[in-house]
Design an enzyme around this catalytic site. Structure first.
Site, PDB file in Angstrom:
ATOM      1  CG  LEU A   1      -1.734  -0.670   1.087  1.00  0.00           C
ATOM      2  CD1 LEU A   1      -2.745  -0.819   3.005  1.00  0.00           C
ATOM      3  CD2 LEU A   1      -3.086  -1.366  -0.028  1.00  0.00           C
ATOM      4  CG  ASP A   2       0.766   3.499  -3.074  1.00  0.00           C
ATOM      5  OD1 ASP A   2       1.724   3.700  -3.499  1.00  0.00           O
ATOM      6  OD2 ASP A   2      -0.011   4.569  -4.086  1.00  0.00           O
ATOM      7  NE  ARG A   3       5.994   7.961   4.686  1.00  0.00           N
ATOM      8  CZ  ARG A   3       7.007   8.055   5.025  1.00  0.00           C
ATOM      9  NH1 ARG A   3       7.672   8.158   3.912  1.00  0.00           N
ATOM     10  NH2 ARG A   3       7.791   8.505   6.358  1.00  0.00           N
TER      11      ARG A   3
END
Length: 301
Positions: free
Chosen positions: A141-143
């Site tokens: 997942l993106d930050r």
């Protein structure tokens, strides 16, 4: 009935202790002995790592209990030493661990990033029981995306999930808070994604030029200012939802990289709400969800 276990309760300054009398799963057992707590409060106690069985912290709801086992419920301040930064464990077994990640926490560090990550915290956690234990990245997942994420705990599970991801993962549902009122109540976005030299993804104007990406969406609620969408991924390409929302003229709130001009929720408006997959060993279909951020609901009313 398990309620007779209350007779074996030992109240201490920092914990409560119970002895199991009959076979039962952990969450129903907790419901029966913690009658003064709401069901959600009991689930939170389990998720936060406050429950241990024979000195091993357990967070799995359907963990089977056997007669004679000791269940200890710690006060939250005592359990904090076993808590994580920016994540909580939703499920753990011998092959996989499923977490609920907060926005702002990296999944895994890059060569330039040495910050606390979900991967590093889980690696430290599994090595507490055996220094040889490891966790493996299966997807990311993106930050600034919050929500449900899965890791493998051995090479077999990692390879099984990665090699047959599309067949094994049956549902990936996201909530996206986007700019403006989306007029079309539901739709499908299909494009070929490519990456620039600066690592930004974009939809190629040419067919078969890049990786094919398909995103399905439907509007949950909206106003003139923004819309809350339920997004289903048919493919799982890098930044897929973010690019596709920009493509239809409704970038995700807070996503400056992909066209957003505002950030009035102080985070990226993207949340991984559900993941459902066949367990790599048992084949059983498992489904895990994360509560929708209240800011998403309140903003789009």
């Amino acid at each position: 009935m398990q309620k007779r276990n209350k007779k074996t309760e030992q109240k201490r300054n920092n914990f409560m202790q119970y002895t199991v009398k009959e076979p039962i799963e952990l969450l129903p057992f907790l419901f029966e002995v913690l009658t003064d707590r709401s069901r959600n409060a009991v689930k939170s106690i389990l998720t936060r790592g406050q429950v241990s069985i024979n000195d091993q912290v357990i967070t799995k709801h359907d963990h089977p209990l056997k007669p004679g086992q000791t269940v200890v419920i710690m006060k939250n301040k005592v359990a904090k030493a076993r808590n994580f930064t920016g994540l909580s464990i939703l499920h753990e077994d011998a092959d996989v661990v499923v977490i609920d990640k907060e926005a702002g926490l990296l999944s895994i560090s890059s060569p330039k990033e040495k910050a606390v990550t979900a991967y590093r915290q889980l690696s430290d956690y599994v090595r507490q029981t055996d220094p040889k234990n490891r966790v493996f990245i299966v997807h990311r997942l993106d930050r600034d995306t919050s929500g449900v994420m899965m890791f493998a705990k051995n090479e077999y599970a990692k390879q099984k999930l990665q090699n047959a991801w599309k067949e094994m993962v049956k549902e990936r549902t996201y909530a996206a808070l986007v700019e403006g009122k989306v007029q079309k109540r539901e739709g499908t976005i299909s494009s070929w994604l490519k990456e620039t030299s600066t690592f930004k993804m974009y939809s190629s104007p040419k067919a078969n030029d890049g990786q094919h990406a398909v995103t399905h969406y439907k509007v949950i609620q909206s106003n003139q200012d923004c819309s809350l969408l339920e997004v289903q991924l048919e493919t799982g390409r890098k930044n897929q939802i973010r690019v596709h929302m920009q493509d239809i003229g409704h970038p995700i709130i807070g996503d400056k990289k992909y066209g957003s001009t505002r950030n009035d929720i102080n985070r990226l408006g993207l949340h991984a709400q559900v993941i459902a997959f066949h367990h790599p060993t048992s084949g059983k279909l498992l489904r895990f969800s994360s509560d929708l951020p209240k800011t998403f609901l309140n903003k789009s009313k």
